[in-house]
Design a protein around this motif. Structure first.
Motif, PDB file in Angstrom:
ATOM      1  N   ASP A  46       0.819  -1.201   0.000  1.00 31.13           N
ATOM      2  CA  ASP A  46       0.000   0.000   0.000  1.00 31.13           C
ATOM      3  C   ASP A  46       0.860   1.262   0.000  1.00 31.13           C
ATOM      4  N   ARG A  47       0.489   2.196  -0.857  1.00 33.85           N
ATOM      5  CA  ARG A  47       1.142   3.499  -0.815  1.00 33.85           C
ATOM      6  C   ARG A  47       0.510   4.342   0.289  1.00 33.85           C
ATOM      7  N   LEU A  48       1.316   5.256   0.826  1.00 31.54           N
ATOM      8  CA  LEU A  48       0.831   6.117   1.890  1.00 31.54           C
ATOM      9  C   LEU A  48      -0.048   7.224   1.324  1.00 31.54           C
ATOM     10  N   SER A  49      -1.063   7.601   2.097  1.00 32.05           N
ATOM     11  CA  SER A  49      -1.905   8.746   1.752  1.00 32.05           C
ATOM     12  C   SER A  49      -1.251  10.002   2.307  1.00 32.05           C
ATOM     13  N   ARG A  50      -1.046  10.976   1.462  1.00 28.71           N
ATOM     14  CA  ARG A  50      -0.344  12.185   1.871  1.00 28.71           C
ATOM     15  C   ARG A  50      -1.099  12.938   2.965  1.00 28.71           C
TER      16      ARG A  50
ATOM     17  N   CYS B 116      -3.876  22.158  10.053  1.00 25.29           N
ATOM     18  CA  CYS B 116      -5.063  22.210   9.186  1.00 25.29           C
ATOM     19  C   CYS B 116      -4.940  21.219   8.027  1.00 25.29           C
ATOM     20  N   ALA B 117      -3.754  21.151   7.445  1.00 17.39           N
ATOM     21  CA  ALA B 117      -3.554  20.248   6.307  1.00 17.39           C
ATOM     22  C   ALA B 117      -3.710  18.793   6.733  1.00 17.39           C
ATOM     23  N   VAL B 118      -3.163  18.439   7.886  1.00 15.03           N
ATOM     24  CA  VAL B 118      -3.245  17.056   8.373  1.00 15.03           C
ATOM     25  C   VAL B 118      -4.676  16.715   8.769  1.00 15.03           C
ATOM     26  N   VAL B 119      -5.366  17.649   9.427  1.00 10.93           N
ATOM     27  CA  VAL B 119      -6.765  17.409   9.806  1.00 10.93           C
ATOM     28  C   VAL B 119      -7.616  17.172   8.562  1.00 10.93           C
ATOM     29  N   GLU B 120      -7.440  18.002   7.549  1.00 12.72           N
ATOM     30  CA  GLU B 120      -8.225  17.861   6.326  1.00 12.72           C
ATOM     31  C   GLU B 120      -7.899  16.553   5.601  1.00 12.72           C
ATOM     32  N   ALA B 121      -6.606  16.236   5.495  1.00 12.53           N
ATOM     33  CA  ALA B 121      -6.212  15.020   4.782  1.00 12.53           C
ATOM     34  C   ALA B 121      -6.697  13.776   5.520  1.00 12.53           C
ATOM     35  N   THR B 122      -6.569  13.777   6.834  1.00 16.53           N
ATOM     36  CA  THR B 122      -6.974  12.597   7.610  1.00 16.53           C
ATOM     37  C   THR B 122      -8.488  12.436   7.608  1.00 16.53           C
ATOM     38  N   THR B 123      -9.214  13.540   7.709  1.00 13.90           N
ATOM     39  CA  THR B 123     -10.679  13.461   7.658  1.00 13.90           C
ATOM     40  C   THR B 123     -11.141  12.902   6.315  1.00 13.90           C
ATOM     41  N   ARG B 124     -10.534  13.376   5.220  1.00 12.25           N
ATOM     42  CA  ARG B 124     -10.878  12.832   3.899  1.00 12.25           C
ATOM     43  C   ARG B 124     -10.558  11.346   3.815  1.00 12.25           C
ATOM     44  N   HIS B 125      -9.404  10.962   4.364  1.00  5.12           N
ATOM     45  CA  HIS B 125      -8.981   9.562   4.331  1.00  5.12           C
ATOM     46  C   HIS B 125      -9.974   8.682   5.093  1.00  5.12           C
ATOM     47  N   LEU B 126     -10.415   9.127   6.271  1.00  7.62           N
ATOM     48  CA  LEU B 126     -11.373   8.358   7.063  1.00  7.62           C
ATOM     49  C   LEU B 126     -12.726   8.289   6.353  1.00  7.62           C
ATOM     50  N   ALA B 127     -13.134   9.406   5.758  1.00  7.53           N
ATOM     51  CA  ALA B 127     -14.404   9.411   5.018  1.00  7.53           C
ATOM     52  C   ALA B 127     -14.357   8.444   3.843  1.00  7.53           C
TER      53      ALA B 127
END
Length: 391
Positions: free
Chosen positions: A176-180, A225-236
């Protein structure tokens, strides 16, 4: 609101639930010694038909998989971190002696602002899942300062996958590649002395736990902010795609993910706005699928407890009485419930669980109120007690 008359079935169910929770607390209190929570058992099957101790695990891994993990698996402290997260925060419900024993066990795993799965070094590195759970739990119980919380949050931020990390893991079996911008499980930065390299990996339950602690600390930076947004998208995406039904790398049950996600939604309104509605839909679908098998096979008390807690966090009352009845009906005479797979090794089908872990979750699930309307409950729990100890 349900009005319970004296001697009514609802009142009897409430008494039964409270008595079961009290027996569970007694079991948990007896299980936690001066050295902390009991270590999880391990099994080669998620149903825990046969299990073994961590002391035997290294030899069993050699025998079954021909691989030496490079570290011993006895004496983990993750069970203490999980249970400290679940114990009540309010003074009239909390057991201060139990909390302090667990906190001592957890603190023995600290390396700088990070926390390890095992006390001491032993070669196994600190990870973000342990760090997130331990840091938030200690803070919310008033055993870590605001400064200590912020240091832990900054460490978690450092684990987020940056563009240079989007290579494949050093482990050739990890495809698996990492999600940025999403938290990784291990830092892999070479800072921790004598720590074995584990490779760059991500896990959605661990990411949800890390996001909880980061938001609790409220660091106001562009990177946050960038990490919160990226992680929220990833979880969604993990939820909407249905991938959560297959579990995650380290958590085999879909209910573990729904619980971790619901915990975020209950505490942080901005996350609830993005994820609560799809999480409620997923929980309803999960309930529908499990009801088909529950009459034919013994209910998994751990998964039932996780769904009960997830429903409570999401303001769902439908089905709560039935879930809690399943828990009270399957409680053992000593106040415990059987072991079940809560987490697993990433590379091998080796599962961790224990009567203690199942009981901590079930006890907490029985403390939820099945009759409360969502509009009668705040979407954000009361503020944590003011920290009073040193970081």
């Amino acid at each position: 609101m349900t009005i319970s008359l004296p001697g009514s079935p609802a009142q009897a169910a409430t008494r039964t639930r409270r008595q079961a929770a009290a027996r569970a607390l007694d079991f948990v209190s007896r299980s936690v010694s001066s050295t902390g929570a009991p270590s999880a058992l391990l099994s080669l099957d998620p149903g825990f038909e046969q299990c073994f101790t961590g002391a035997r695990a290294r030899g069993i891994l050699r025998e079954h998989f021909g691989v030496d993990p490079g570290f011993d698996l006895a004496g983990e402290a993750f069970s203490a971190m999980v249970s400290l997260t679940l114990l009540p925060l309010t003074a009239h419900e909390a057991d201060p002696h139990l909390i302090l024993r667990l906190a001592t066990h957890v603190k023995a795993c600290r390396w700088r602002a990070r926390y390890r799965f095992f006390p001491g070094s032993g070669g196994f590195p600190a990870d973000t899942d342990c760090t997130a759970l331990a840091t938030a739990a200690l803070f919310e119980h008033g055993l870590l300062t605001q400064e200590g919380l912020e240091r832990g949050a900054l460490e978690l931020l450092r684990s987020a996958a940056l563009p240079r990390d989007t290579r494949r893991s050093p482990d050739p079996r990890d495809e698996d590649r990492l999600s940025r911008g999403v938290f990784t499980v291990y830092w892999e930065d070479g800072e921790e002395p004598a720590a074995l390299r584990r490779g760059h990996k991500q896990d959605e339950v661990a990411a949800a736990n890390a996001l909880y602690t980061l938001l609790l600390a409220e660091p106001d930076t562009a990177q946050t902010c960038a990490v919160v947004e990226a992680t929220t998208r990833h979880l969604a995406d993990h939820l909407d795609s249905g991938r959560y039904l297959a579990g995650t790398r380290y958590y085999p049950s879909p209910d573990a993910f729904l619980y971790a996600l619901s915990r975020l939604c209950a505490r942080f309104p901005a996350i609830a706005a993005a994820l609560a509605a799809p999480a409620r839909k997923a929980l309803a679908e999960r309930d529908a699928s499990t009801m088909v098998t529950v009459a034919r096979t013994p209910a998994n008390a751990l998964e039932t407890a996780l769904r009960t807690l997830a429903a409570d966090h999401l303001g769902i009352t439908t089905g709560q009485e039935q879930r809690q009845a399943l828990l009270t009906d399957t409680q053992r005479l000593d106040g415990s419930w059987p072991p079940a797979a809560y987490y697993r090794m990433g590379r091998f089908p080796v599962y961790f669980g224990s009567p203690y872990l199942t009981t901590v979750f079930a006890m907490n699930a029985l403390r939820t109120h099945p009759y409360a309307r969502p509009t009668e409950r705040s979407s954000v729990p009361a503020a944590a007690p003011r920290p009073h100890s040193h970081a």
